[in-house]
Motif scaffolding. Structure first.
Motif, short mmCIF file in Angstrom:
data_model
loop_
_atom_site.label_atom_id
_atom_site.label_comp_id
_atom_site.label_asym_id
_atom_site.label_seq_id
_atom_site.Cartn_x
_atom_site.Cartn_y
_atom_site.Cartn_z
N LEU A 1 0.87 -1.18 0.00
CA LEU A 1 0.00 0.00 0.00
C LEU A 1 0.91 1.22 0.00
CD1 LEU A 1 -2.87 1.20 0.21
CD2 LEU A 1 -2.64 1.08 2.69
N ASP A 2 0.84 1.99 -1.08
CA ASP A 2 1.72 3.15 -1.22
C ASP A 2 3.19 2.73 -1.04
OD1 ASP A 2 0.92 5.59 -2.06
OD2 ASP A 2 0.59 6.44 -0.07
N GLY A 3 3.52 1.55 -1.53
CA GLY A 3 4.90 1.08 -1.47
C GLY A 3 5.26 0.39 -0.17
N ARG A 4 4.39 0.44 0.80
CA ARG A 4 4.69 -0.17 2.10
C ARG A 4 4.11 -1.58 2.15
NH1 ARG A 4 3.15 2.70 7.79
NH2 ARG A 4 3.71 0.98 9.17
N ASP A 5 4.89 -2.52 2.64
CA ASP A 5 4.44 -3.91 2.71
C ASP A 5 3.44 -4.07 3.85
OD1 ASP A 5 4.10 -6.66 2.88
OD2 ASP A 5 6.18 -7.08 2.35
N ILE A 6 2.19 -4.35 3.49
CA ILE A 6 1.16 -4.56 4.53
C ILE A 6 0.65 -6.00 4.50
CG2 ILE A 6 0.45 -2.14 4.48
CD1 ILE A 6 -2.19 -3.24 3.05
N THR A 7 1.39 -6.89 3.84
CA THR A 7 0.98 -8.29 3.74
C THR A 7 0.77 -8.85 5.15
OG1 THR A 7 2.57 -8.42 1.92
CG2 THR A 7 1.51 -10.48 2.61
N SER A 8 -0.41 -9.38 5.40
CA SER A 8 -0.72 -10.00 6.69
C SER A 8 -0.72 -9.02 7.85
CB SER A 8 0.24 -11.16 7.00
OG SER A 8 0.16 -12.12 5.97
N ALA A 9 -0.76 -7.73 7.58
CA ALA A 9 -0.94 -6.80 8.70
C ALA A 9 -2.32 -7.09 9.31
CB ALA A 9 -0.89 -5.35 8.21
N PRO A 10 -2.42 -7.06 10.65
CA PRO A 10 -3.71 -7.38 11.26
C PRO A 10 -4.80 -6.42 10.80
CG PRO A 10 -1.96 -7.23 12.92
CD PRO A 10 -1.38 -6.75 11.63
N ALA A 11 -6.02 -6.96 10.68
CA ALA A 11 -7.13 -6.17 10.15
C ALA A 11 -7.33 -4.86 10.90
CB ALA A 11 -8.41 -7.01 10.19
N HIS A 12 -7.14 -4.90 12.22
CA HIS A 12 -7.44 -3.68 13.00
C HIS A 12 -6.42 -2.57 12.76
CE1 HIS A 12 -4.57 -5.60 15.82
NE2 HIS A 12 -4.30 -4.37 16.16
N THR A 13 -5.30 -2.89 12.10
CA THR A 13 -4.31 -1.85 11.81
C THR A 13 -4.50 -1.24 10.43
OG1 THR A 13 -2.69 -3.40 10.85
CG2 THR A 13 -2.60 -3.07 13.24
N MET A 14 -5.39 -1.80 9.63
CA MET A 14 -5.51 -1.39 8.23
C MET A 14 -5.96 0.06 8.06
SD MET A 14 -4.47 -3.59 6.08
CE MET A 14 -3.96 -5.32 6.05
#
Ligand SMILES: Nc1ncnc2c1ncn2[C@@H]1O[C@H](COP(=O)(O)OP(=O)(O)O)[C@@H](O)[C@H]1O
Ligand SMILES: [Mg+2]
Length: 255
Positions: A65-78
């Motif tokens: 997301l915008d170049g930042r790796d958010i793979t498997s970031a917890p849903a509540h942090t999205m």
């Protein structure tokens, strides 16, 4: 070079270990675009965007997301990361008023910013202001989707991800939802949209992907995809006309 907001690369995801539902899907969403994901029932469209939103375990691939790796970031942090997901159902608190639904969606905003931001949502969605004291469960289906979208937008996400916002709505409200999404895009918001309503979604979309068996099978400009007779025949439940233009299998023309 285009400005990529969301880049999903070779994503594999599923509900049980060793049983992938999303099987190597790749999708790119550029800044300011509406990108549509179509595909037959059970193709894995919901699973794909739920995996992107941190709600389905990912076993391979990346989400940037915008170049930042958010793979498997917890849903509540999205939301904090800039991704707002509007699920197909249960996307508002039915017993809470419209205004309280908006308030509780403001979690990451500074408290002193919240009243003005709610005011901006009311300016954009006057129906919600008129019904600010109404319990969300008593809204019409179309207004409930409007509230769900306003709750997602209130925190100014980098990308708005929606799962079938027109599902189950009467034709009048379907039109309202698509007009609303067009207006939101015009205001500069980037949108990833999963839809069954192929014709209406392609009419407002810039590009589209057709997902089949968990993998992106076709990609193209939204207008071209609608007119692609193979796509129409195989995946959208439409019959091509002899001039190559798709027509709906019911009444009406695709033009
Ligand atoms: N919570 C779940 N647990 C296990 N399997 C699921 C779950 N949700 C969906 N599936 C399975 O994943 C597949 C794809 O479903 P889904 O992503 O909902 O497809 P689509 O949104 O394209 O209709 C289906 O076979 C479905 O049965
Ligand atoms: Mg679905």
């Amino acid at each position: 070079m285009s400005d990529v907001v969301l880049a999903v690369h070779d994503l594999e995801a599923g509900y049980e270990p060793g049983v992938p539902i999303v099987r190597g899907a790749s999708i790119t969403v550029n800044k300011g675009e509406i990108v549509v994901v179509l595909g037959p029932n059970g193709a894995g469209k919901s699973s794909l965007i739920k995996a992107v939103a941190g709600l389905v375990p990912i076993s391979r691939g990346t989400v940037l997301l915008d170049g930042r790796d958010i793979t498997s970031a917890p849903a509540h942090t999205m939301v904090r990361l800039g991704l707002a997901f509007v699920p197909q159902t249960e996307n508002v608190f039915a017993l809470m008023s419209v205004e309280d639904n908006l308030k509780v969606a403001c979690g990451i905003l500074k408290p002193r910013e919240i009243p003005a931001r709610i005011g901006e949502m009311y300016a954009a969605f006057p129906d919600l202001e008129r019904q600010r004291k109404t319990a969300a469960g008593n809204l019409s289906g179309g207004q409930r989707q409007m509230l769900a979208v306003a709750r997602a937008l209130i925190v100014r996400p980098k990308v708005l991800v929606l799962d079938e916002p027109s599902a189950g709505l009467s034709p009048k409200f379907v039109a309202m939802v698509f007009e609303m999404l067009s207006a939101i895009r015009r205001s500069g918001v980037t949108i990833l949209l999963v839809e069954q309503n192929a014709k209406a979604a392609l009419a407002i979309g810039d590009r589209a992907y057709v997902l089949v068996e968990g993998k992106d099978r076709h990609e193209g400009a939204a207008a071209e995809l609608w007119n692609d007779p193979v796509v129409a025949e195989l995946y959208l439940g439409q019959r091509p006309k002899s001039d190559g233009k798709a027509i709906s299998s019911g009444k009406g023309s695709a033009a």
